[in-house]
Design an enzyme around this catalytic site. Structure first.
Site, PDB file in Angstrom:
ATOM      1  N   ASN A   9      41.376  38.336  86.707  1.00 36.80           N
ATOM      2  CA  ASN A   9      40.635  39.400  86.891  1.00 36.80           C
ATOM      3  C   ASN A   9      40.499  40.141  85.727  1.00 36.80           C
ATOM      4  OD1 ASN A   9      39.771  41.662  88.113  1.00 36.80           O
ATOM      5  ND2 ASN A   9      41.417  42.109  89.241  1.00 36.80           N
ATOM      6  N   LYS A  11      38.552  42.881  85.598  1.00 31.70           N
ATOM      7  CA  LYS A  11      38.508  44.096  85.681  1.00 31.70           C
ATOM      8  C   LYS A  11      37.081  44.898  84.972  1.00 31.70           C
ATOM      9  CE  LYS A  11      43.231  44.468  87.111  1.00 31.70           C
ATOM     10  NZ  LYS A  11      44.347  45.519  87.254  1.00 31.70           N
ATOM     11  N   HIS A  96      40.252  44.579  96.429  1.00 33.61           N
ATOM     12  CA  HIS A  96      41.098  44.801  95.416  1.00 33.61           C
ATOM     13  C   HIS A  96      41.701  46.325  95.532  1.00 33.61           C
ATOM     14  CE1 HIS A  96      43.245  45.703  91.508  1.00 33.61           C
ATOM     15  NE2 HIS A  96      43.325  44.170  91.419  1.00 33.61           N
ATOM     16  N   GLU A  98      42.359  48.635  93.416  1.00 29.16           N
ATOM     17  CA  GLU A  98      41.629  49.491  92.479  1.00 29.16           C
ATOM     18  C   GLU A  98      40.399  49.975  93.388  1.00 29.16           C
ATOM     19  OE1 GLU A  98      41.577  47.399  88.800  1.00 29.16           O
ATOM     20  OE2 GLU A  98      43.938  47.750  88.895  1.00 29.16           O
ATOM     21  N   GLU A 165      49.205  41.527  96.434  1.00 30.24           N
ATOM     22  CA  GLU A 165      49.420  42.123  95.156  1.00 30.24           C
ATOM     23  C   GLU A 165      50.375  43.727  95.352  1.00 30.24           C
ATOM     24  OE1 GLU A 165      46.459  41.113  91.922  1.00 30.24           O
ATOM     25  OE2 GLU A 165      45.498  42.560  92.949  1.00 30.24           O
ATOM     26  N   GLY A 171      49.673  46.167  86.698  1.00 27.75           N
ATOM     27  CA  GLY A 171      49.414  46.883  85.436  1.00 27.75           C
ATOM     28  C   GLY A 171      50.554  47.866  85.030  1.00 27.75           C
ATOM     29  N   SER A 204      51.232  42.188  87.276  1.00 25.22           N
ATOM     30  CA  SER A 204      52.119  41.952  85.936  1.00 25.22           C
ATOM     31  C   SER A 204      52.658  40.462  85.684  1.00 25.22           C
ATOM     32  CB  SER A 204      53.242  43.068  85.909  1.00 25.22           C
ATOM     33  OG  SER A 204      52.753  44.230  85.732  1.00 25.22           O
TER      34      SER A 204
HETATM   35  P1  PGA Z   1      48.032  43.196  86.299  1.00 24.04           P
HETATM   36  O1  PGA Z   1      46.487  43.120  87.355  1.00 24.04           O
HETATM   37  O2  PGA Z   1      48.069  41.590  86.206  1.00 24.04           O
HETATM   38  O3  PGA Z   1      47.368  43.542  84.823  1.00 24.04           O
HETATM   39  O4  PGA Z   1      49.029  43.712  86.710  1.00 24.04           O
HETATM   40  C1  PGA Z   1      46.562  42.439  88.455  1.00 24.04           C
HETATM   41  C2  PGA Z   1      45.450  42.639  89.209  1.00 24.04           C
HETATM   42  O5  PGA Z   1      44.958  43.805  89.403  1.00 24.04           O
HETATM   43  O6  PGA Z   1      44.783  41.582  89.915  1.00 24.04           O
END
Ligand code: PGA
Length: 241
Positions: A9, A11, A96, A98, A165, A171, A204
């Protein structure tokens, strides 16, 4: 048999030029990737066509990060399923955290987007997960079950991927303990009509922890943000041991 699916992903990262550069470094590293692992890159809208044109028959599949529920209309800033399928997009991330946190996505809009995606032949990747506050309050199961119940109403479970998640692990570098991710994913599977839906872990995931995560019996793959941006690290993830 459940499929193994490793998805990146991106983003809001990478221009078209950076996408082409990524592929040059990444694609040669897939030569020894075991058969049967699905590899998806979910990229910004402007990168979708570039990705499609530069895959050179490789096994990488193209995914978007959002789709609207209407066929067309006055929805400034949104994108329709037909616009995505026209350029060979096959997957789309929906819900997601976000999107839920910054753009007002609700379980209801997530459900509408899921159904529209499937109606157009896309395979949605539905994201679910609890915040730190919800986990600390002991509400993890309740939050996730509500996301599943409302999100999956009327959704075809034969054309679906789910990503668990935990928001506090996204992140942050703070990974959910493998056993705990495995436990929650087992609970999610228990709520589905189709036990073969691939369920990924996200938050992560990186070269240092991918082997341990993928060794868990309930975990069918990973949804990866930060570590999908560099060819070497994403290659290490899809080539997990
Ligand atoms: P990350 O993000 O691997 O940077 O923690 C995962 C995601 O948001 O799908």
């Amino acid at each position: 048999m459940r499929k193994i699916v490793i998805a990146g992903n991106w983003k809001m990262f990478k221009t078209q030029a950076e996408t082409a550069e990524f592929l040059q470094g990444f694609l040669p590293q897939l030569e020894d990737t075991p058969e049967g692992r699905e590899i998806i890159l979910c990229v910004p809208f402007t990168d979708l066509a570039v990705l499609g044109q530069n895959l050179h028959g490789s096994r990488v599949r193209v995914g978007a990060q959002n789709v609207h529920w209407a066929e067309s209309g006055a929805y400034t800033g949104e994108i329709s399923a037909a616009m995505l399928t026209e350029i060979n997009v096959r997957y789309v991330i929906i819900g997601h955290s976000e999107r839920r946190e910054y753009f007002g996505e609700t379980n209801e809009t997530v459900n509408q987007r899921l159904r529209a995606a499937q109606a157009a032949g896309l395979t949605p990747i539905l994201c679910v997960g609890e915040s730190k506050q919800q986990r600390d309050a002991g509400d993890t199961e309740q939050v996730i079950f509500a996301q599943l119940k409302q999100g999956l109403a009327g959704v075809d479970q034969n054309n679906l991927i789910i990503a668990y998640e935990p928001i506090w692990a996204i992140g942050t570098g703070e990974t959910c303990a493998c056993e705990e991710a495995n436990r929650v994913i087992g609970l999610i599977r228990g709520k589905l009509h189709n036990a073969d839906v691939p369920i990924q872990y996200g938050g992560s995931v990186k070269p240092e922890n991918v082997d341990e995560i993928m060794a868990q019996p309930e975990i069918d793959g990973a949804l990866v943000g930060g570590a999908s941006l560099e060819p070497e690290s994403f290659a290490r993830l899809v080539n997990f041991k």
